[in-house]
Write a protein that holds these residues in place. Structure first.
Motif, PDB file in Angstrom:
ATOM      1  N   VAL A 246      40.007  77.241  44.295  1.00 34.78           N
ATOM      2  CA  VAL A 246      39.372  77.348  45.615  1.00 34.78           C
ATOM      3  C   VAL A 246      39.465  78.778  46.130  1.00 34.78           C
ATOM      4  O   VAL A 246      38.491  79.334  46.663  1.00 34.78           O
ATOM      5  CB  VAL A 246      40.041  76.375  46.604  1.00 34.78           C
ATOM      6  CG1 VAL A 246      39.440  76.532  48.003  1.00 34.78           C
ATOM      7  CG2 VAL A 246      39.900  74.942  46.119  1.00 34.78           C
ATOM      8  N   TYR A 247      40.623  79.414  45.975  1.00 34.29           N
ATOM      9  CA  TYR A 247      40.790  80.792  46.418  1.00 34.29           C
ATOM     10  C   TYR A 247      39.833  81.726  45.674  1.00 34.29           C
ATOM     11  O   TYR A 247      39.232  82.621  46.273  1.00 34.29           O
ATOM     12  CB  TYR A 247      42.233  81.246  46.202  1.00 34.29           C
ATOM     13  CG  TYR A 247      43.243  80.485  47.020  1.00 34.29           C
ATOM     14  CD1 TYR A 247      42.984  80.150  48.343  1.00 34.29           C
ATOM     15  CD2 TYR A 247      44.459  80.105  46.475  1.00 34.29           C
ATOM     16  CE1 TYR A 247      43.897  79.449  49.095  1.00 34.29           C
ATOM     17  CE2 TYR A 247      45.393  79.399  47.217  1.00 34.29           C
ATOM     18  CZ  TYR A 247      45.109  79.071  48.536  1.00 34.29           C
ATOM     19  OH  TYR A 247      46.028  78.383  49.277  1.00 34.29           O
ATOM     20  N   ARG A 248      39.683  81.515  44.377  1.00 34.95           N
ATOM     21  CA  ARG A 248      38.769  82.355  43.603  1.00 34.95           C
ATOM     22  C   ARG A 248      37.333  82.169  44.074  1.00 34.95           C
ATOM     23  O   ARG A 248      36.563  83.139  44.157  1.00 34.95           O
ATOM     24  CB  ARG A 248      38.885  82.022  42.116  1.00 34.95           C
ATOM     25  CG  ARG A 248      40.236  82.391  41.496  1.00 34.95           C
ATOM     26  CD  ARG A 248      40.299  81.970  40.044  1.00 34.95           C
ATOM     27  NE  ARG A 248      41.608  82.264  39.461  1.00 34.95           N
ATOM     28  CZ  ARG A 248      41.979  81.945  38.225  1.00 34.95           C
ATOM     29  NH1 ARG A 248      41.127  81.292  37.442  1.00 34.95           N
ATOM     30  NH2 ARG A 248      43.170  82.245  37.776  1.00 34.95           N
TER      31      ARG A 248
ATOM     32  N   ASN B  64      45.850  85.389  39.605  1.00 35.70           N
ATOM     33  CA  ASN B  64      46.161  85.027  38.220  1.00 35.70           C
ATOM     34  C   ASN B  64      47.438  84.206  38.113  1.00 35.70           C
ATOM     35  O   ASN B  64      47.820  83.775  37.023  1.00 35.70           O
ATOM     36  CB  ASN B  64      46.296  86.297  37.374  1.00 35.70           C
ATOM     37  CG  ASN B  64      46.228  86.014  35.888  1.00 35.70           C
ATOM     38  OD1 ASN B  64      45.404  85.233  35.428  1.00 35.70           O
ATOM     39  ND2 ASN B  64      47.111  86.633  35.125  1.00 35.70           N
ATOM     40  N   GLN B  65      48.102  83.975  39.244  1.00 37.15           N
ATOM     41  CA  GLN B  65      49.324  83.184  39.243  1.00 37.15           C
ATOM     42  C   GLN B  65      48.995  81.691  39.192  1.00 37.15           C
ATOM     43  O   GLN B  65      47.896  81.264  39.561  1.00 37.15           O
ATOM     44  CB  GLN B  65      50.157  83.477  40.503  1.00 37.15           C
ATOM     45  CG  GLN B  65      50.401  84.952  40.740  1.00 37.15           C
ATOM     46  CD  GLN B  65      51.189  85.596  39.619  1.00 37.15           C
ATOM     47  OE1 GLN B  65      52.134  85.008  39.097  1.00 37.15           O
ATOM     48  NE2 GLN B  65      50.815  86.813  39.243  1.00 37.15           N
ATOM     49  N   LYS B  66      49.935  80.908  38.740  1.00 37.90           N
ATOM     50  CA  LYS B  66      49.753  79.458  38.657  1.00 37.90           C
ATOM     51  C   LYS B  66      50.165  78.816  39.974  1.00 37.90           C
ATOM     52  O   LYS B  66      51.321  78.446  40.183  1.00 37.90           O
ATOM     53  CB  LYS B  66      50.572  78.889  37.498  1.00 37.90           C
ATOM     54  CG  LYS B  66      50.108  79.375  36.130  1.00 37.90           C
ATOM     55  CD  LYS B  66      50.939  78.775  35.008  1.00 37.90           C
ATOM     56  CE  LYS B  66      50.458  79.250  33.646  1.00 37.90           C
ATOM     57  NZ  LYS B  66      51.254  78.692  32.525  1.00 37.90           N
ATOM     58  N   ILE B  67      49.202  78.735  40.873  1.00 42.54           N
ATOM     59  CA  ILE B  67      49.429  78.177  42.202  1.00 42.54           C
ATOM     60  C   ILE B  67      48.382  77.098  42.453  1.00 42.54           C
ATOM     61  O   ILE B  67      47.232  77.209  42.011  1.00 42.54           O
ATOM     62  CB  ILE B  67      49.332  79.273  43.290  1.00 42.54           C
ATOM     63  CG1 ILE B  67      50.332  80.401  43.003  1.00 42.54           C
ATOM     64  CG2 ILE B  67      49.588  78.705  44.672  1.00 42.54           C
ATOM     65  CD1 ILE B  67      50.219  81.567  43.952  1.00 42.54           C
ATOM     66  N   LYS B  68      48.770  76.060  43.180  1.00 45.79           N
ATOM     67  CA  LYS B  68      47.844  74.986  43.481  1.00 45.79           C
ATOM     68  C   LYS B  68      46.667  75.509  44.322  1.00 45.79           C
ATOM     69  O   LYS B  68      46.848  76.308  45.233  1.00 45.79           O
ATOM     70  CB  LYS B  68      48.554  73.866  44.244  1.00 45.79           C
ATOM     71  CG  LYS B  68      49.549  73.081  43.396  1.00 45.79           C
ATOM     72  CD  LYS B  68      50.149  71.940  44.195  1.00 45.79           C
ATOM     73  CE  LYS B  68      51.113  71.110  43.338  1.00 45.79           C
ATOM     74  NZ  LYS B  68      51.712  69.983  44.113  1.00 45.79           N
ATOM     75  N   GLY B  69      45.495  75.032  44.013  1.00 43.90           N
ATOM     76  CA  GLY B  69      44.299  75.428  44.756  1.00 43.90           C
ATOM     77  C   GLY B  69      43.774  76.799  44.405  1.00 43.90           C
ATOM     78  O   GLY B  69      42.968  77.359  45.156  1.00 43.90           O
TER      79      GLY B  69
END
Length: 314
Positions: A122-124, A114-119
């Motif tokens: 894709v992780y989800r 739920n954090q604002k991280i790039k990519g």
């Protein structure tokens, strides 16, 4: 003043009222027409078979000859059968281990996703891939990974100089081995649901907590977790029902090895074995009905206890 029709003027049917009534009836007819496939499917594939199964649980039937009434014989035989008791215990153990592990792991991963991280998309997607994979394929792959002689898991453990257990042949760890695969296969669905719940938490709560000097840990346990309980309640209910009905994964990983049936036997496996291997349809139907009662009891307990831990915002 009474009109010529014998009714007060305000009670006489007007052309507009009659037109609205006809329009409403037409809309209701179209609504019934559109939802009729769902109702037909519900009755044909769920309610109808459930009612038939309940009726068959009081009979002796081999699927070919006419059924004969047996009364409570199937149920009394089940409750006195060590094999059925073993299946019941294994099913409950599967649920008691798999559900908390899956929900806890999904919650931790969902908070990170739920954090604002790039990519992050894709992780989800990667975490959700096992959910859309057929359980048959998952079972076949993990059966190979768990193989004692040439499985990848034991190869890595041997390379590291660690013990190489017989994952599916050791009765002490066979059920836990399958539970680990089940959690890996289902955790992605729970992650998606929990992430959706996290995104509905009002960020002003965190802003106020940060102003008051609350730590991230305190914010999680005092804000995130309480406001997430409605979603967690839904996830726990669905995960519990799914775990009590587990069959395909265990069936594929057992294969034709009858020695594995005991440690991994569940109630649904007993229904399959009695009904489709031994042609004891009445006996299998009785097991299915007891499984229904178990799921119903667990669901009622969850709904009765939700008032103590589920918090609804507003």
């Amino acid at each position: 003043m009474i009109s010529e029709a014998g009714k007060p003027p305000g009670m006489r049917a007007t052309p507009k009222a009659g037109k609205r009534k006809r329009k409403g009836a037409k809309e209701a007819l179209w609504a019934l027409l559109f939802i009729s496939p769902t109702f037909i499917g519900l009755f044909a594939f769920y309610l109808g078979p459930a009612i038939a199964s309940f009726a068959l649980s009081f009979t002796h039937w081999d699927g070919l000859t006419p059924p004969t009434f047996a009364g409570w014989e199937n149920f009394s035989a089940l409750l006195s059968s060590p094999v059925f008791i073993r299946s019941l215990v294994n099913t409950l153990l599967f649920m008691l281990v798999a559900v908390p592990a899956s929900v806890a792991l999904a919650t931790c991963i969902a908070v990170l996703l739920n954090q604002k991280i790039k990519g992050m998309v894709v992780y989800r997607a990667l975490y959700f891939l096992p959910v859309v994979t057929m359980p048959i394929a998952v079972g076949m792959v993990w059966k190979w990974l768990y193989n004692t002689e040439y499985g990848l898991v034991n190869y890595v453990l041997g390379f590291l100089g660690l013990p190489q257990p017989e994952w599916l042949f050791d009765p002490n760890i066979a059920l836990l081995s399958v539970i680990a695969v089940y959690v890996w296969m289902t955790v992605g669905n729970n992650i998606i649901l929990i992430v959706a719940g996290l995104q509905h938490v009002d960020p002003t709560y965190y802003e106020a907590a940060a102003i008051d000097g609350a730590s991230k840990r305190s914010q999680f346990f005092r804000i995130t977790l309480p406001l997430l309980t409605p979603t967690l309640f839904f996830v726990v209910i669905t995960a519990m029902i799914s775990s009590l009905q587990v069959f395909d994964l265990i069936f594929v990983m057992i294969g034709d090895t009858t020695a594995l049936v005991g440690p991994l036997r569940t109630m649904v496996y007993g229904v399959y074995e009695s009904g489709f291997m031994f042609s004891q349809m009445g006996y299998a139907s009785a097991q299915a009905f007891l499984l229904f009662l178990l799921i119903l009891a667990m669901t009622v307990i969850q709904f009765a206890g939700q008032k103590k831990w589920v918090h609804y915002d507003g």
